[in-house]
Every structure is written in C-alpha cells, then in structure tokens.
Motif scaffolding. Structure first.
Motif, PDB file in Angstrom:
ATOM      1  N   ASP A  62      14.787  37.396   6.645  1.00 55.71           N
ATOM      2  CA  ASP A  62      14.749  35.990   6.242  1.00 55.71           C
ATOM      3  C   ASP A  62      15.317  35.106   7.364  1.00 55.71           C
ATOM      4  O   ASP A  62      14.714  34.103   7.762  1.00 55.71           O
ATOM      5  CB  ASP A  62      15.604  35.868   4.974  1.00 55.71           C
ATOM      6  CG  ASP A  62      15.504  34.516   4.308  1.00 55.71           C
ATOM      7  OD1 ASP A  62      14.367  34.109   4.018  1.00 55.71           O
ATOM      8  OD2 ASP A  62      16.550  33.873   4.076  1.00 55.71           O
ATOM      9  N   HIS A  72      11.426  27.944   5.050  1.00 56.31           N
ATOM     10  CA  HIS A  72      12.093  28.485   3.862  1.00 56.31           C
ATOM     11  C   HIS A  72      12.314  29.993   3.951  1.00 56.31           C
ATOM     12  O   HIS A  72      12.772  30.608   2.982  1.00 56.31           O
ATOM     13  CB  HIS A  72      11.274  28.162   2.609  1.00 56.31           C
ATOM     14  CG  HIS A  72      11.286  26.700   2.267  1.00 56.31           C
ATOM     15  ND1 HIS A  72      12.385  26.078   1.737  1.00 56.31           N
ATOM     16  CD2 HIS A  72      10.346  25.734   2.415  1.00 56.31           C
ATOM     17  CE1 HIS A  72      12.122  24.801   1.544  1.00 56.31           C
ATOM     18  NE2 HIS A  72      10.887  24.557   1.960  1.00 56.31           N
ATOM     19  N   SER A 194      13.974  28.530  -7.167  1.00 59.29           N
ATOM     20  CA  SER A 194      14.038  28.871  -5.735  1.00 59.29           C
ATOM     21  C   SER A 194      13.356  30.209  -5.482  1.00 59.29           C
ATOM     22  O   SER A 194      13.255  31.051  -6.387  1.00 59.29           O
ATOM     23  CB  SER A 194      15.523  28.939  -5.345  1.00 59.29           C
ATOM     24  OG  SER A 194      15.734  29.879  -4.350  1.00 59.29           O
ATOM     25  N   SER A 196      14.587  31.978  -2.948  1.00 65.08           N
ATOM     26  CA  SER A 196      15.569  32.580  -2.023  1.00 65.08           C
ATOM     27  C   SER A 196      15.948  33.986  -2.474  1.00 65.08           C
ATOM     28  O   SER A 196      15.888  34.297  -3.675  1.00 65.08           O
ATOM     29  CB  SER A 196      16.848  31.749  -1.988  1.00 65.08           C
ATOM     30  OG  SER A 196      16.525  30.435  -1.663  1.00 65.08           O
TER      31      SER A 196
END
Ligand code: FAD
Length: 519
Positions: A62, A72, A194, A196
C-alpha cells in the motif's frame, strides 16, 4: 485508453511483477485490489502468524503504491472474489483485469478462478493472466516436456537446461497511473466508509484472531532487505552454502529464511536466483546443486512442475499415480497421536521443541521439518502424511500448498524418495548439532534445567535429577509416546516394505497386461 485492475494475490510486490506490468501496459489508470476471502479469514487454514505476515505485506505494498502515485493505495475488500470482483469492475469502470495464476494448484482457488473468468467474459472485462512465481513459466516448461514430467532433480536439471537461462527480474515501475477517480463512487457502491487496510484490534477479533508479531516481518521492503542481508552481505557463505551442513536446531536460523517472502511473492524468485548467481560468480569456490542455494530453488521449481504439469493431485494419495499407497493410520487413535505431536506432547524433547518453534514462530529449518515429518509418519507415529501436512499448512509462515504436500510425500517415502530404511532418530539427530540442547531449553522451557546428558532423553535422568531440575517426567513433561524408537521404526519399515511389494506387484501386473495388449 483502458482502465485496468490488478488483483494482487500472492505476488505482493512491485518488482518483477508480470501482473503489474501487464495492467500498466496501455492503461490510463490502474486500480490495485486485494480481496480477503473466507479462506484467508479461517484460522484453521492460515494461522495468526502467517495472517499477520500477509497483512504486513499488504501495508507495505500500500505504501509503495502511494509512493508511486496511486493516491488511495490498495483497495482492500472482504468477501468472495467471484462476487466482489464483478462488483468492483462495475464500480471502478474496469476494462482489463490482470492477475497472477500462481495459485491455480490450490484446490480452493481453482473453482474461484473458473468463475471469475466466466463472469469477466460476461462483463466484457479482458483478463490478462501472468505468471511470475516460478523461474520459468509453466508454459515454457510444458513446451519442452517430452511426455514425462520430471520427478527427480537430475531430470529437472535436464529440463532446465533445455528451457534456457532464467529471465532477469524486472524493476519496479517508478510511477503507476492512478485509477482512483472513481474511488468515492465505489465507496457508495460497496456501502463502506473506506477501502483502507484495517489495522485495529477489532478487525482481528472480528475474525476470531489474535494479532501476532511475526519474528520475520512481512512485506517487499523487508524481503529485499533480507535478500541483501542473507545473500550479498554474506556472499561467501551464500556461495558456498551446502544444505546438509546446516543445522536444524541453531537458535538463529542457519539458512536464509527467504521462504516466507518468496511464498507470499514479496520477493521474486528470479530476483533471488540472480542474487545467488551473482555471489556464486564472484566467489572463488561455490557449491553445486542440489545442495547449493540455487539447488534449493530448483527443488521449489521441481515441485511446482510436478504439481502443475503432472495432472496429479499432489495433496492426495489415492488416485495419485506418483504416490505409493501406504496404509497409514487415520483412525481416532492416529488423530490423537498427531494432535500430541502437533502440541509438543510427544515426550521427545527434540520433536517437541521443533513443533513449539513452528507454533510460536511459524518457521522451522528444513532438516527440522524432516525430523518431525519422519517422526509423525514412517519413523514413529504411523500417521497419514495428508493429516500431518494440514498442521504445517496452517502454521508455516511460508506454507505453500504444492511445496508442502510434495515434501510430505518425500519425507514419508510415499513419492520421490524411497529409502525407507534411512530413518531419523528423534534423539541422536538433534544431538549432532546441539549437544547441550540449547534449542530444546529455549522452546521447551520446562526442560531448561535438565543436565545436557539427559536433555534428549529426560526419562533416563534419575528421579532426584529430575526433581532438582524442576521437571519430573510424567508430571511436568509428558512420558514419551513411543517406548522404543528403534523397534517401532523397524516395525514401520516392514510395513512400508510390504506396501512397496504390493505396489510393485500391481505395477508388474499392469505392465504385463499392457504388453499382452500390444502383442
Ligand atoms: P533455504 O535453505 O535458504 O533455501 C532457499 C529457498 O529455496 C527457500 O526459501 C525456498 O523457497 C526454497 N527451498 C528450499 N528447500 C526447498 C524444498 N525442499 N522444497 C521447495 N523449496 C525449497 N517450503 C516452502 O516454501 N513452503 C512449504 O510449505 C514447505 N513445506 C515443507 C514441508 C516439509 C515436510 C518439508 C520437509 C519441507 C518443506 N518446505 C517448504 C521446504 C523447505 O523446508 C523450506 O523451503 C525451507 O526450509 C525454507 O527456509 P529457507 O528460506 O531458509 O530455505
């Protein structure tokens, strides 16, 4: 220009990653995705240490994606890929899906891949399948195979020579075209706040997991560092590496521990191959396959070829023509023996220490794997290798379905290796490299004060010695499961010989029938 999606599975890296290169080729934007599916979530499939290694690898990936312009980072999704991916194609307006087909051997992945290909065709999404998990692609090997798949190192090396030089690894891209313009719309489509990667304890507890702290932390960055440390900074050692001379029970690993990084694809195997080749070329003297470090990678390649190109299910015995059928114990008693083995309750300190290291650190030395695999199967417990392999698959941080099963077949003398009369002693083997038993003291602390003379056989220590050491056998540490290792292993050898004789008879009859048909 097309909008591409990279579906990261085990190739958790940006260097030498065919799927990344393919996704970028001719694309205006790239959406990187990882899907945590039911299989990953189940602690019976993947223990907590490997799970955390995976999560660390994703976090590292990431970061690397963000550094290269993907605003992102990775899109982290949870669910079943065949359901999630079509939804994601729609939400991100995807034209092309690139991924590695490296997992195809694994039973749980095969069905999913078939569905994804079908749904992609319906959705008009073009699939680009890449292969960056082996030294050469399966197709390259297949093109040189003259019918028979290699099952020995000698046969494999001939094939490798025919296929030619291992391609050099490709560098990670300096930048990646961002595909996040649809990010907000996709959040709405998925109904989540999200994409994430979760990093809070509630995520782990929601999966029934405890967050582990891997001794060998995951990720491409750590993998590349470990490669530097193990190969370039120890060039002489790496060039002269001889596997049989390494120690199964050193306190710090006596081999490279590159396996978790290679298994998760944090390191490209070609990157490792060329690093080894570089130090070998620079050294005055270097070791040779199969014992050398490049020889180790050849074993890996050999098992993959067997798993992928033989057409046999290497995780099974019945119906697998490469594997000799041996009547292993599979009843409740055998399962109970296996459970004691897995939980370090065999009463043999060397075996119990290895299994404790496996459960707590997720990595054990190759020869330690030999010792416990032999003990569980042909050596002592006569348990089925397929059942024992499940424990390795769950706990090993480097667990690989094909490598694990092929190695279990080797160790149980079911396939590839047939010298069943060569058996590891659960007492003498460990003593050779660690006479003081420091490894046992570390991983089975209840034995820490047992004098060196008895550390491998605490039952031989007089009672007063056991009391003084605070470890009375039968009270603080289990009685040994097998009274007489030599007698048991001898009896097991006879059983294997009988199974081999039966196998040979069936083979002879089959050959004779074939001969009769031809004439
Ligand atoms: P090194 O000795 O430093 O070797 C370098 C690399 O070569 C390893 O990282 C690995 O990628 C490869 N390699 C080495 N030995 C083998 C081998 N025999 N077969 C295939 N590849 C090899 N290895 C796995 O990666 N995943 C598994 O699930 C696995 N299960 C095993 C189960 C049993 C019963 C046994 C006996 C071995 C198993 N191995 C498995 C092979 C081997 O034990 C590990 O690859 C090795 O110990 C990893 O440590 P290392 O990276 O320090 O290896």
């Amino acid at each position: 220009m097309a909008r591409s999606m990279i579906w990261f599975r085990k190739g958790l890296r940006l260097h030498d990653n065919g799927a990344v290169i393919a996704a970028m080729n001719g694309s205006s934007s790239v959406v990187p995705v990882f899907i945590l599916d039911r299989w990953h979530c189940n602690p019976d499939n993947m223990g907590n240490i490997r799970f955390e290694f995976l999560m660390q690898s994703l976090r590292d990936l990431d970061c690397s994606l963000k550094q290269r312009g993907v605003k992102h980072g990775i899109i982290f999704l949870q669910g079943e890929p065949e359901i999630i991916l079509p939804k994601a194609w729609k939400a991100f307006s995807i034209d092309v899906l690139a991924f590695d087909d490296e997992d195809e051997n694994e039973a749980h992945v095969r069905a999913t891949d078939t569905l994804i290909k079908k749904y992609a065709a319906i959705a008009g999404v073009r699939i680009i399948l890449q292969h960056s998990h082996w030294l050469h692609s399966p197709a390259e090997y297949a093109s040189k195979l003259a019918g028979t798949v290699p099952t020995t190192m000698t046969q494999f090396r001939k094939l490798l020579d025919q296929v030619g030089q291992v391609p050099e690894p490709r560098e990670a891209p300096a930048s990646i075209p961002d595909g996040d313009s649809k990010y907000e719309d996709a959040l709405v489509a998925f109904g989540c706040p999200s994409f994430s990667i979760p990093d809070d304890d509630s995520f782990y507890s929601s999966l029934g997991r405890v967050r582990a702290v891997p001794k060998f932390p995951g990720g491409e960055t750590n993998g590349l560092k470990r490669l530097e440390m193990q190969i370039f900074q120890r060039a002489k050692w790496a060039a002269g590496f001889e596997k049989p001379k390494t120690s199964p029970n050193s306190i710090e690993p006596d081999t490279t521990v590159l396996s978790p990084y290679i298994t998760h694809g944090c390191l490209s195997v070609r990157q490792v191959w060329w690093a080894i080749r570089q130090v070998q070329c620079q050294a005055n003297v270097s070791s040779k396959p199969p014992v050398s470090l490049d020889g180790q990678l050849m074993f890996r390649e050999l098992w993959f070829i067997v798993g992928r190109l033989s057409g046999e299910d290497v995780s099974d015995m019945e119906g697998n023509s490469l594997c000799r059928n041996i009547p292993w114990g599979r009843d409740d008693k055998a399962r109970d023996r296996l459970s004691k083995w897995a939980n370090s309750e065999t009463g043999f300190p060397f075996i119990d220490a290895i299994m404790a290291q496996l459960r707590t650190e997720g990595w054990i030395h190759h020869l330690a794997r030999h010792a416990v695999a032999c003990f569980a199967t042909r050596g002592d417990l006569w348990c089925d290798w397929r059942d024992a392999a499940r424990y390795f698959d769950r706990w090993l941080i480097d667990a690989d379905w094909t490598l694990n099963h092929c190695n279990w077949q080797w160790l149980s003398c079911s396939a590839f290796f047939y010298q069943y009369f060569r058996c590891y002693s659960p007492i003498a083997f460990g003593k050779k490299t660690d006479p003081n038993g420091d490894y046992i003291r570390k991983y089975v602390p209840v034995l820490a004060l047992i004098p060196a003379k008895y550390i491998y056989e605490p039952w031989k220590a007089p009672r007063e010695v056991q009391v003084k050491a605070g470890c009375v056998v039968g009270e603080h540490y289990p009685h040994r499961m097998i009274e007489d290792h030599l007698a048991t292993s001898k009896a097991n050898m006879n059983k294997i010989k009988a199974a081999y004789d039966a196998h040979n008879q069936v083979e002879n009859e089959r050959r004779q029938k074939k001969k009769a048909r031809i004439s």
